[in-house]
Design an enzyme around this catalytic site. Structure first.
Site, PDB file in Angstrom:
ATOM      1  N   HIS A 157       0.939  -1.229   0.036  1.00  0.00           N
ATOM      2  CA  HIS A 157       0.074  -0.020   0.148  1.00  0.00           C
ATOM      3  C   HIS A 157       0.760   1.315  -0.092  1.00  0.00           C
ATOM      4  O   HIS A 157       0.242   2.313  -0.347  1.00  0.00           O
ATOM      5  CB  HIS A 157      -0.920  -0.231   1.160  1.00  0.00           C
ATOM      6  CG  HIS A 157      -2.023  -0.821   1.037  1.00  0.00           C
ATOM      7  ND1 HIS A 157      -3.372  -0.636   0.900  1.00  0.00           N
ATOM      8  CD2 HIS A 157      -2.210  -2.564   1.309  1.00  0.00           C
ATOM      9  CE1 HIS A 157      -3.963  -1.933   0.727  1.00  0.00           C
ATOM     10  NE2 HIS A 157      -3.219  -2.857   0.902  1.00  0.00           N
ATOM     11  N   ASP A 365       3.420   9.379  -0.719  1.00  0.00           N
ATOM     12  CA  ASP A 365       2.198   8.608  -0.362  1.00  0.00           C
ATOM     13  C   ASP A 365       1.898   7.364  -1.230  1.00  0.00           C
ATOM     14  O   ASP A 365       1.844   7.671  -2.498  1.00  0.00           O
ATOM     15  CB  ASP A 365       0.974   9.602  -0.209  1.00  0.00           C
ATOM     16  CG  ASP A 365       0.150   9.114   1.015  1.00  0.00           C
ATOM     17  OD1 ASP A 365      -0.186   7.817   1.247  1.00  0.00           O
ATOM     18  OD2 ASP A 365      -0.545  10.290   1.563  1.00  0.00           O
TER      19      ASP A 365
HETATM   20  P1  ADQ Z   1      -3.149   5.924   5.052  1.00  0.00           P
HETATM   21  O1  ADQ Z   1      -1.847   6.427   5.144  1.00  0.00           O
HETATM   22  O2  ADQ Z   1      -3.887   5.731   6.111  1.00  0.00           O
HETATM   23  O3  ADQ Z   1      -3.038   4.403   3.887  1.00  0.00           O
HETATM   24  P2  ADQ Z   1      -4.926   7.414   3.111  1.00  0.00           P
HETATM   25  O4  ADQ Z   1      -5.156   6.571   1.893  1.00  0.00           O
HETATM   26  O5  ADQ Z   1      -5.084   8.935   2.792  1.00  0.00           O
HETATM   27  O6  ADQ Z   1      -3.808   7.178   3.907  1.00  0.00           O
HETATM   28  O7  ADQ Z   1      -6.242   6.978   3.911  1.00  0.00           O
HETATM   29  C1  ADQ Z   1      -6.903   7.765   4.909  1.00  0.00           C
HETATM   30  C2  ADQ Z   1      -8.136   7.318   5.221  1.00  0.00           C
HETATM   31  O8  ADQ Z   1      -8.453   7.454   6.639  1.00  0.00           O
HETATM   32  C3  ADQ Z   1      -9.345   8.057   4.487  1.00  0.00           C
HETATM   33  O9  ADQ Z   1     -10.261   7.157   4.016  1.00  0.00           O
HETATM   34  C4  ADQ Z   1      -9.578   9.091   5.350  1.00  0.00           C
HETATM   35  O10 ADQ Z   1     -10.937   9.236   5.046  1.00  0.00           O
HETATM   36  C5  ADQ Z   1      -9.530   8.478   6.819  1.00  0.00           C
HETATM   37  N1  ADQ Z   1      -9.077   9.631   7.668  1.00  0.00           N
HETATM   38  C6  ADQ Z   1      -8.027  10.566   7.593  1.00  0.00           C
HETATM   39  N2  ADQ Z   1      -8.286  11.380   8.619  1.00  0.00           N
HETATM   40  C7  ADQ Z   1      -9.328  11.206   9.287  1.00  0.00           C
HETATM   41  C8  ADQ Z   1     -10.084  11.594  10.426  1.00  0.00           C
HETATM   42  N3  ADQ Z   1      -9.868  12.674  11.091  1.00  0.00           N
HETATM   43  N4  ADQ Z   1     -11.321  11.031  10.859  1.00  0.00           N
HETATM   44  C9  ADQ Z   1     -11.779   9.987  10.128  1.00  0.00           C
HETATM   45  N5  ADQ Z   1     -11.017   9.259   9.260  1.00  0.00           N
HETATM   46  C10 ADQ Z   1     -10.089   9.911   8.650  1.00  0.00           C
HETATM   47  C11 ADQ Z   1      -2.350   3.607   3.327  1.00  0.00           C
HETATM   48  C12 ADQ Z   1      -1.327   4.288   2.348  1.00  0.00           C
HETATM   49  C13 ADQ Z   1      -2.078   5.178   1.435  1.00  0.00           C
HETATM   50  C14 ADQ Z   1      -3.169   4.504   0.587  1.00  0.00           C
HETATM   51  C15 ADQ Z   1      -4.019   3.718   1.448  1.00  0.00           C
HETATM   52  C16 ADQ Z   1      -4.716   2.525   0.975  1.00  0.00           C
HETATM   53  O11 ADQ Z   1      -0.139   5.141   3.302  1.00  0.00           O
HETATM   54  O12 ADQ Z   1      -1.015   5.925   0.584  1.00  0.00           O
HETATM   55  O13 ADQ Z   1      -3.744   5.097   0.017  1.00  0.00           O
HETATM   56  O14 ADQ Z   1      -3.040   2.937   2.700  1.00  0.00           O
HETATM   57  O15 ADQ Z   1      -3.781   1.589   0.258  1.00  0.00           O
END
Ligand code: ADQ
Length: 466
Positions: A157, A365
Site C-alpha cells: 500500500h 504517499d
Molecule cells: P493511509 O496512510 O492511512 O493509508 P489514506 O489513503 O489517505 O492514508 O487513507 C486515510 C483514510 O483515513 C481515508 O479514508 C480518510 O477518510 C480516513 N481519515 C483520515 N483522517 C481522518 C479523520 N480525522 N477522521 C476519520 N477518518 C479519517 C495507506 C497508504 C496510502 C494508501 C492507503 C490505501 O499510506 O497511501 O492510499 O493505505 O492503500
C-alpha cells in the site's frame, strides 16, 4: 470460484458499514471482501503477556474474521519497531528517521512466523491468499516453509522506494528475496513497480522473464501496478445521508462569505503537514486582500503516539498553527482551524462537500484516498478544486488536479490562490476528469484486477526447503 483469504496487520470487519473512522487500507479491504465469502485474518489490536495463538473467529455479512492477539514484546519490536520505525520511514524516503535495531528485525520475523503458524490450519487447498502491506512481507516465506503451496499474492500500500534508498536497509536482500515467495506482487503505481524491478535487476542480479515477470533468487514472480480506489458506490450513498448533509450545511454556514480550504490526514510526518501549514501562512502573508475570504480547516487525528517522531511532529504543528493564528487573526476572525479528532466517514464526506479547496500534499504517499474522497464529494455543478502532491500515487490518476511540489510552501501558496480564482467552467472540466477516474478505477476494479492476476498465476511448484 476459489475462496479468498485476506491477511493484513489490522482487521476491521465489514460490519462497520463505512461510517466509522478507520484507515484507508482497512476501508478498502472491508469493501473488497464484502462480495467474497472470504476469510480475513490479522491482529486483533490487543496484547497478552504471552502469545497464545488462540484465534477469535466471527462471521458478519458472509465474511469471517479470524483474529489473534500479540504479546507485548511483539507490539514493541514488530509493530512499533520494524514496521513503524524501520520500514515506514524508509519506504517514505525518511532514512533520517529510520531506526535499525536487531530486536526489531527479530520481532518482525517472529510475528510473521506466528501469523503463518496460526493461519496454516485454516487454509484449504484451493484458497487464494492475499497478503497486505509492509508489516507482512515475509509471510509467504513462512507459509511456504510450512508446506503451503497455494497461490499467494502481496499488495504493497505504500511506495516501494528507489533502490538507492532501499539498499540503506540492513539485510535488504533478505527482505527482497522474501517477495519471491509470492506468485504476484502488486504496487500502487507503475513507478513503484519499476523501482522494485530496478532493485531486482541492478542490485539482486535478477532478470526479466516476460512482460512484468521477474526472476531472481532462483524463483520468479509476476509484478503489476494495481491502483487502489474508493468504494465509489458506498461513498455516493454516504453523501446522501442525513449526517453528511447536516455536516455540509454546518460547514457552509460556518464559512459564509468565505471559502473553506480543507486538509484531512492522519498526523504523520509523511503527509507534509508542516510544509502545508507554511504554505498557507505564505498565502496569507502574500495576499492581504484575500485573507479574510478564506478559512483553512486541518483535521489530523494523532496516530502512533508511542513513536517519538510522531510526538515531535505533533509539537511542531501545535506551535505552527498557534503562530499562524496569532499572526493573522482579528478580533472577529481567525484564518486557521486545526483539530486532532477523528470524524465519522459520513461527517468527513459532508466537510469535503462544503470545501472550495482540498489540500492533499503528502511528501510521499502510496496512493492517498483522501484525494479521491474529496473529488467524490464535490457538487458537480459547482465543484471545489483539488491541490495534490506530485509525490502521492494518486497524482498518476488525478492528473487534472493542481499538482504541486509538497516541499515548497511557495508552490502551495500559489496553488491556493490559483484554486480560489479559478472560474467555474475550468473547475467543472478538471473535476469531471478526476471524478470519472474515481468512478472507474474504484475498489472493486482494484480487487478484481489483483485477484484475477493471482487466480491466473500458474500453480505453485513444490514448497521450498527452508
Ligand atoms: P493511509 O496512510 O492511512 O493509508 P489514506 O489513503 O489517505 O492514508 O487513507 C486515510 C483514510 O483515513 C481515508 O479514508 C480518510 O477518510 C480516513 N481519515 C483520515 N483522517 C481522518 C479523520 N480525522 N477522521 C476519520 N477518518 C479519517 C495507506 C497508504 C496510502 C494508501 C492507503 C490505501 O499510506 O497511501 O492510499 O493505505 O492503500
Amino acid at each position: 470460484m476459489s475462496r479468498l483469504i485476506v491477511v493484513s496487520n489490522r482487521v476491521n470487519p465489514p460490519s462497520a458499514a463505512g461510517e466509522e473512522s478507520v484507515g484507508g487500507l482497512a476501508m478498502a479491504l472491508a469493501a473488497a471482501l464484502r462480495e467474497y465469502s472470504g476469510l480475513w485474518f490479522g491482529w486483533s489490536g490487543r496484547t497478552t503477556p504471552e502469545f497464545t495463538g488462540q484465534l477469535s473467529m466471527q462471521t458478519v455479512d458472509g465474511v469471517t474474521t479470524a483474529l489473534i492477539d500479540l504479546e507485548e514484546a511483539d507490539l514493541d519490536e514488530y509493530y512499533n519497531g520494524y514496521a513503524n520505525r524501520t520500514l515506514w520511514p524508509l519506504f517514505h524516503y525518511r532514512t533520517d528517521l529510520a531506526a535499525y535495531d536487531r530486536a526489531f528485525g527479530e520481532g518482525y520475523s517472529r510475528v510473521n512466523r506466528r501469523f503463518a503458524e496460526t493461519l496454516r490450519p485454516l487454509i484449504a487447498p484451493d484458497d487464494l491468499i492475499w497478503v497486505h502491506d509492509y508489516h507482512l512481507i515475509p509471510l509467504a516465506r513462512e507459509l511456504r516453509m510450512l508446506g503451503v503451496k497455494n497461490r499467494i499474492g502481496f499488495f504493497l500500500h505504500v511506495p516501494w522506494p528507489a533502490h538507492q534508498v532501499f539498499t540503506t536497509l540492513p539485510r535488504h536482500s533478505q527482505l527482497a528475496e522474501a517477495m519471491f515467495d509470492y506468485d504476484v506482487v502488486g504496487f500502487q503505481t507503475e513507478e513503484y513497480r519499476q523501482a522494485f524491478e530496478e532493485y531486482v535487476l541492478f542490485v539482486a542480479g535478477g532478470a526479466q522473464s516476460g512482460a512484468e515477470r521477474l526472476q531472481a533468487f532462483g524463483r520468479s514472480l509476476r509484478t503489476g501496478a494495481f491502483p487502489i480506489g474508493l468504494d465509489a458506490a458506498e461513498f455516493a450513498r454516504m453523501l446522501k445521508t442525513a449526517r453528511a448533509r447536516r455536516m455540509r450545511d454546518l460547514m457552509t454556514a460556518a464559512t459564509v462569505f468565505r471559502h473553506l480550504v480543507v486538509g484531512v490526514d492522519r498526523l504523520d510526518y509523511s503527509k507534509g503537514l508542516e510544509e502545508r501549514f507554511l504554505g498557507f501562512e505564505r498565502f496569507l502573508a502574500d495576499n492581504p486582500d484575500l485573507r479574510r475570504e478564506v478559512l483553512m480547516l486541518q483535521i489530523a487525528p494523532v496516530s502512533r503516539e508511542s513513536v517519538g517522531a510522531y510526538r515531535e511532529i505533533r509539537a511542531r504543528l501545535d506551535a505552527l498553527s498557534g503562530r499562524i493564528n496569532g499572526e493573522f487573526s482579528d478580533v472577529d476572525w481567525a484564518p486557521f482551524r486545526y483539530v486532532n479528532r477523528n470524524y465519522r466517514r459520513d461527517e468527513l464526506a459532508g466537510i469535503y462537500g462544503a470545501a472550495r479547496v482540498g489540500l492533499v500534499t503528502p511528501l510521499r504517499d502510496g496512493m492517498n484516498l483522501v484525494a479521491k474522497e474529496f473529488v467524490a464529494a464535490q457538487n458537480p455543478e459547482d465543484p471545489g478544486v483539488l491541490i495534490l502532491s506530485r509525490f502521492a500515487g494518486a497524482a498518476r490518476q488525478l492528473k487534472d488536479a493542481i499538482l504541486v511540489n509538497p516541499n515548497s510552501p511557495e508552490e502551495i501558496a500559489e496553488a491556493i490562490k490559483q484554486a480560489l480564482s479559478m472560474d467555474k467552467a475550468e473547475r467543472i472540466r478538471r473535476w469531471r476528469a478526476s471524478f470519472d477516474n474515481v468512478q472507474r478505477e474504484d475498489v472493486t476494479a482494484w480487487r478484481d484486477a489483483f485477484v484475477g492476476a493471482l487466480a491466473g498465476a500458474r500453480e505453485r511448484r513444490p514448497a521450498l526447503a527452508s
